[in-house]
Write an enzyme that holds these catalytic residues in place. Sequence first.
Site, PDB file in Angstrom:
ATOM      1  CG  HIS A 155      -2.115  -0.964   0.991  1.00 56.54           C
ATOM      2  ND1 HIS A 155      -3.413  -0.667   1.335  1.00 56.54           N
ATOM      3  CD2 HIS A 155      -2.167  -2.211   0.454  1.00 56.54           C
ATOM      4  CE1 HIS A 155      -4.200  -1.695   1.040  1.00 56.54           C
ATOM      5  NE2 HIS A 155      -3.457  -2.637   0.513  1.00 56.54           N
TER       6      HIS A 155
ATOM      7  N   GLY B 203       4.752   5.834  -4.963  1.00 54.77           N
ATOM      8  CA  GLY B 203       6.010   5.121  -4.866  1.00 54.77           C
ATOM      9  C   GLY B 203       6.357   4.796  -3.414  1.00 54.77           C
TER      10      GLY B 203
END
Length: 323
Positions: A69, A75
């Site tokens: 997640h 990123g």
Amino acid sequence: MMTLPSSLIALVSVIVLLSTSLQPAVIALSSDYYDQTCPMAESTITKVVNKAMLNDKTVPAALLRMQFHDCFIRGCDGSVLLNSTRNNKAEKDGPANISLHAFYVIDIAKKQIEELCPGVVSCSDIVALAARDAVALSGGPAWDVPKGRKDGRISKAIETRQLPAPTFNISQLKQSFSKRGLSLDDLVALSGGHTLGFSHCSSFQNRIHNFDNSHIVDPTLQASFAASLQNVCPMHNKVKNAGATMDSTTTLFDNAYYKLLMQGKSLFSSDEALLTSSKTKTLVSKYANSQDEFFKAFANSMIKMSSIRGGGQEVRLNCRFVN
């Protein structure tokens, strides 16, 4: 051929130099990044994760999911760790992340590392290392984690809508992963992370109640397995924490997930979706038949996913707050 005046050449050189220096530094990740600056970082994190696992068997799944997640939004920059503020609802409070937990494990590791080497090890690196340890300490593969990530300063709950949903079909999954530079091979290998943990009813109720106009239950679900899920998660479920384990060996990292998937005993539509494309179905079968092949592929895909570049520029002193 026209000759430029030396003063103009000098001006152009200064502009080029300035524009280059204003670009954010892109730091290549490396497995020996902290060897000189904080050599005890990895062993410290491993001890913290191991202790937490002994106290709470749900920790490994939580830490692995936390890294997915984190990396899938902005990123791998530790943005999932940031707390909400008066003016901003952070990722961890987005609907898809409400059930994320074990943030305290990262906090403890960070506190201990700060005492050893202040301001050196990023929170995003701690997340990546803790996820690797969670897998390895649960009987799964180990791998060298590339390090050197920097922590981001932006975290928005609304962006968690970009996370792949458990209801996704194969084309939606493919699009979600390819946006992040991940292939179908990575999709199938990383889905094997579902070997750890537990899911609430809300993530798979679409398969066991009013599936479509012709079926109450998803016909790809094995009948007795579907009945057991309906028993745990009735139509108007009132039990807050009702749900099912992700596979039959919920605390062991193994290839049972793929074996059950081949038998029609997966929880999510996105799991079943892996059988709807010949390429992904072949890989599911391969990993169901060889745990070694799965472990190799999983380790490689984790390295690839954990290297998705974030926009971080600092090493947070407290993982819940920007500096």
